[in-house]
Design a protein around this motif. Structure first.
Motif, mmCIF file in Angstrom:
data_model
loop_
_atom_site.group_PDB
_atom_site.id
_atom_site.type_symbol
_atom_site.label_atom_id
_atom_site.label_comp_id
_atom_site.label_asym_id
_atom_site.label_seq_id
_atom_site.Cartn_x
_atom_site.Cartn_y
_atom_site.Cartn_z
ATOM 1 N N LEU A 141 18.296 103.434 -99.778
ATOM 2 C CA LEU A 141 16.951 102.887 -99.873
ATOM 3 C C LEU A 141 16.967 101.413 -99.513
ATOM 4 C CD1 LEU A 141 15.655 104.578 -103.150
ATOM 5 C CD2 LEU A 141 15.316 105.287 -100.783
ATOM 6 N N ARG A 142 15.959 100.991 -98.796
ATOM 7 C CA ARG A 142 15.893 99.600 -98.379
ATOM 8 C C ARG A 142 15.509 98.714 -99.566
ATOM 9 N NH1 ARG A 142 12.680 102.539 -94.721
ATOM 10 N NH2 ARG A 142 13.752 102.996 -92.781
ATOM 11 N N PRO A 143 16.115 97.525 -99.659
ATOM 12 C CA PRO A 143 15.723 96.613 -100.738
ATOM 13 C C PRO A 143 14.242 96.275 -100.637
ATOM 14 C CG PRO A 143 17.722 95.863 -99.647
ATOM 15 C CD PRO A 143 17.163 96.962 -98.796
ATOM 16 N N LEU A 144 13.579 96.167 -101.775
ATOM 17 C CA LEU A 144 12.156 95.850 -101.782
ATOM 18 C C LEU A 144 11.932 94.374 -101.476
ATOM 19 C CD1 LEU A 144 10.972 97.780 -104.960
ATOM 20 C CD2 LEU A 144 10.884 98.533 -102.581
ATOM 21 N N ALA A 145 10.815 94.078 -100.845
ATOM 22 C CA ALA A 145 10.437 92.684 -100.641
ATOM 23 C C ALA A 145 10.143 92.056 -101.998
ATOM 24 C CB ALA A 145 9.217 92.596 -99.730
#
Length: 252
Positions: A141-145
């Motif tokens: 999962l991509r890191p959240l902004a």
């Protein structure tokens, strides 16, 4: 027992390996999860009624179910019991409100894969969903902004927005800013910063961290003589804060 796993059924597999999540809940934190999911390899389906959600379990074959304590035609724990009777391996995360120890206990006894507090902490919830998803469908999962009001830091691309203005960042400054922005108000030591950004055990020059912090301050338009964004706590480390906007005309 029917075979539920999408990973074992070619008809349900997708080349991008998106994680399918069925959310049986409602509220503001569900909306936050939906917003975060837009930037993730997730398929999120929301159903507020547990009885109706049973039909979706069979139709969607979700990788993970997120079950809240809602009220409806079917008690959430009864929903969990039915799911468990049909598929003991189905990952089910149960969200429990603070002070609901009885609900938490019932969910654990019914075989919940994990019980987490509500309101949900979206970042931790996404990590848990990824860890429980079947291995063939597991993805990074991509890191959240990070949104801190005046400052927004991208989750993966080395860039930030300061007062709405987009600024590109060199990779190491981006990692340094992400580290600080994830810990606003916290006191962090130089060793913690070096280990998180350059890696534990990696040897760097004594002034490398100072140089990167100086450059980052300039990008944040910080005052070098009296910094407000990245403060040095003498003998202890650093503290990162987002200062309020200064009205220059009033200040003058």
């Amino acid at each position: 027992m029917r075979t539920r796993r999408r990973s074992a059924d070619p008809a349900h597999r997708k080349p991008e390996f998106r994680i399918s999540v069925l959310v049986v809940d409602h509220g503001e934190t569900v909306d936050e999860l939906l917003a975060a999911a837009l930037a993730q390899p997730l398929e999120v389906h929301v159903c507020t009624d547990a009885a109706e959600a049973l039909l979706h379990v069979g139709k969607l074959c979700p990788d993970v179910v997120l079950l809240g304590p809602g009220s409806g035609r079917l008690d959430p724990i009864e929903f969990l019991n039915i799911v468990r009777a049909d598929d003991p391996e189905q990952p089910v995360i149960v969200g429990a409100d603070a002070g609901c120890s009885e609900f938490t206990s019932r969910a654990s006894d019914a075989g919940a894969s994990a019980v987490v507090p509500r309101p949900y902490r979206v970042r931790e919830l996404l990590a848990l969903i990824n860890s429980l998803a079947p291995a063939p469908n597991q993805v990074d999962l991509r890191p959240l902004a990070l949104d801190l009001g005046r400052l927004r830091v991208d989750g993966a691309v080395p860039q930030m927005w300061l007062d709405g203005r987009q600024i590109e960042l060199p990779p190491m400054e981006f990692l340094l800013l992400r580290f600080f922005a994830e810990r606003p108000g916290e006191l962090v030591t130089r060793e913690e910063v070096r280990g998180a950004v350059w890696g534990k055990g990696v040897t760097i020059r004594s002034n490398t961290l100072n140089v990167h912090i100086m450059r980052l301050r300039k990008r944040l338009s910080d005052d070098e003589r009296n910094p407000q964004w990245i403060k040095v706590i003498r003998g202890l480390g650093y503290q990162f804060r987002v200062p309020p906007v200064v009205d220059r005309e009033f200040a003058e």
